[in-house]
Design a protein around this motif. Structure first.
Motif, PDB file in Angstrom:
ATOM      1  N   GLU A 132       0.301   4.811  -7.283  1.00  0.00           N
ATOM      2  CA  GLU A 132      -0.401   4.312  -5.918  1.00  0.00           C
ATOM      3  C   GLU A 132      -1.106   3.087  -6.324  1.00  0.00           C
ATOM      4  O   GLU A 132      -1.281   2.278  -5.225  1.00  0.00           O
ATOM      5  N   LYS A 133      -1.799   2.694  -7.378  1.00  0.00           N
ATOM      6  CA  LYS A 133      -2.181   1.585  -7.377  1.00  0.00           C
ATOM      7  C   LYS A 133      -1.697   0.359  -8.472  1.00  0.00           C
ATOM      8  O   LYS A 133      -2.373  -0.809  -8.456  1.00  0.00           O
ATOM      9  N   SER A 139       0.869  -1.097   0.201  1.00  0.00           N
ATOM     10  CA  SER A 139       0.000  -0.041  -0.040  1.00  0.00           C
ATOM     11  C   SER A 139       0.925   1.101   0.108  1.00  0.00           C
ATOM     12  O   SER A 139       1.897   1.191   0.421  1.00  0.00           O
ATOM     13  N   PRO A 179       3.682  -0.091  -5.088  1.00  0.00           N
ATOM     14  CA  PRO A 179       3.457   1.208  -5.184  1.00  0.00           C
ATOM     15  C   PRO A 179       4.568   1.967  -5.400  1.00  0.00           C
ATOM     16  O   PRO A 179       4.982   2.685  -6.523  1.00  0.00           O
ATOM     17  N   SER A 206      -4.136   5.768 -12.277  1.00  0.00           N
ATOM     18  CA  SER A 206      -3.537   5.916 -10.911  1.00  0.00           C
ATOM     19  C   SER A 206      -2.818   7.264 -10.710  1.00  0.00           C
ATOM     20  O   SER A 206      -2.614   7.758 -11.826  1.00  0.00           O
ATOM     21  N   GLU A 217      -2.817   0.183 -14.232  1.00  0.00           N
ATOM     22  CA  GLU A 217      -4.102   0.728 -14.309  1.00  0.00           C
ATOM     23  C   GLU A 217      -4.094   2.336 -13.960  1.00  0.00           C
ATOM     24  O   GLU A 217      -3.215   2.731 -13.717  1.00  0.00           O
TER      25      GLU A 217
END
Lengths: 156, 103
Positions: free
Chosen positions: A98-99, A46, A103, A128, A126
């Protein structure tokens, strides 16, 4: 989703190749110990954990960090990102997608005349936010930019 | 040993624009081959840029960097003819070091 099996396979694969390399004498254990790669920050799943493991406590939003990235990336496998920090005495720049599954994408330390600037191509699974964290004078500054991806870059 | 890097270092005023292309698959460990087996993770983890023997940039990177990575950096106070040395180390212990002169 049966992620456990996938992770187990991944780990077995990594350990296997490493072990083989060591046995073949290609890799001495002290090389690994000397490595400065921040395993905890890069292994974080995360963005929050990655930031924490980078040693960044509180982040201050800053307009002095300039991120140049396409608004829409057609190919997630190669997304050019250019970062300039105008925060005085910037020591390091970290780039987080972030995604992405992991990360943290990169961290650069600048010394002796190197300007706090970097251009790099990253993969994005994807659409992000791309977050940049610049360290200056013991404080951490941050800025972000959203990048939309039409074809992901992780599946191949 | 991996292929040598391509380095281009050009001077603009007193700032050297250093560009480097590294030949590396940068496998994420999430892709599968034709037989459905996961291709093991294989990527550059560390890199450094030295000018005349002095480290100016140290980078740590992840598998999220694109295949055959390209980086641009800027180094102030450089002169024509200064020696640029760039090296990397990947997660399998493979290393590479390439030198170039600032033009």
């Amino acid at each position: 989703m049966p992620t456990n099996r996938r992770n187990a396979l991944k780990r077995a694969g990594a350990a296997g190749t490493l072990g083989a390399a060591m046995a073949a004498g290609l890799l001495r254990p002290q090389d690994l110990l000397a490595a400065g790669w921040n395993k905890d920050a890069f292994g974080a799943k995360s963005p929050l954990d990655a930031v924490k493991n980078l040693g960044a406590g509180s982040l201050t939003d800053s307009k002095d960090i300039v991120i140049e990235a396409p608004q829409i990336a057609e190919n997630g496998a190669v997304v050019p990102i250019e970062v300039t920090s105008n925060v005085p005495n910037t020591k390091s720049i970290a780039v987080l997608i972030e995604k992405n599954p992991f990360p943290l994408a990169a961290k650069f330390d600048f010394m002796d005349g190197a300007m706090p600037f970097v251009k790099v191509n990253v993969k994005m699974g994807e659409s992000s936010n791309v977050r940049v964290i610049a360290e200056a004078g013991g404080k951490h500054f941050t800025a972000m930019k959203e990048v939309k991806v039409t074809i992901g870059g992780c599946g191949g | 040993m991996a292929d040598p890097m391509k380095i281009r270092a050009t001077l603009k005023g007193d700032v050297a624009d250093v560009r480097v292309l590294m030949a590396h698959p940068m496998e994420t460990g999430q892709r599968k081959d034709n037989a459905g087996k996961i291709i093991p993770v294989h990527f550059i983890q560390e890199m450094s840029v030295k000018v005349n023997g002095k480290t100016v940039i140290e980078g740590q990177i992840s598998q999220a960097i694109s295949r055959n990575p390209v980086f641009s950096f800027r180094v102030k106070g450089a002169k024509a003819g200064d020696k640029v040395e760039i090296s990397w180390l990947d997660n399998k212990g493979d290393k590479n070091l390439t030198e170039a002169a600032i033009a």
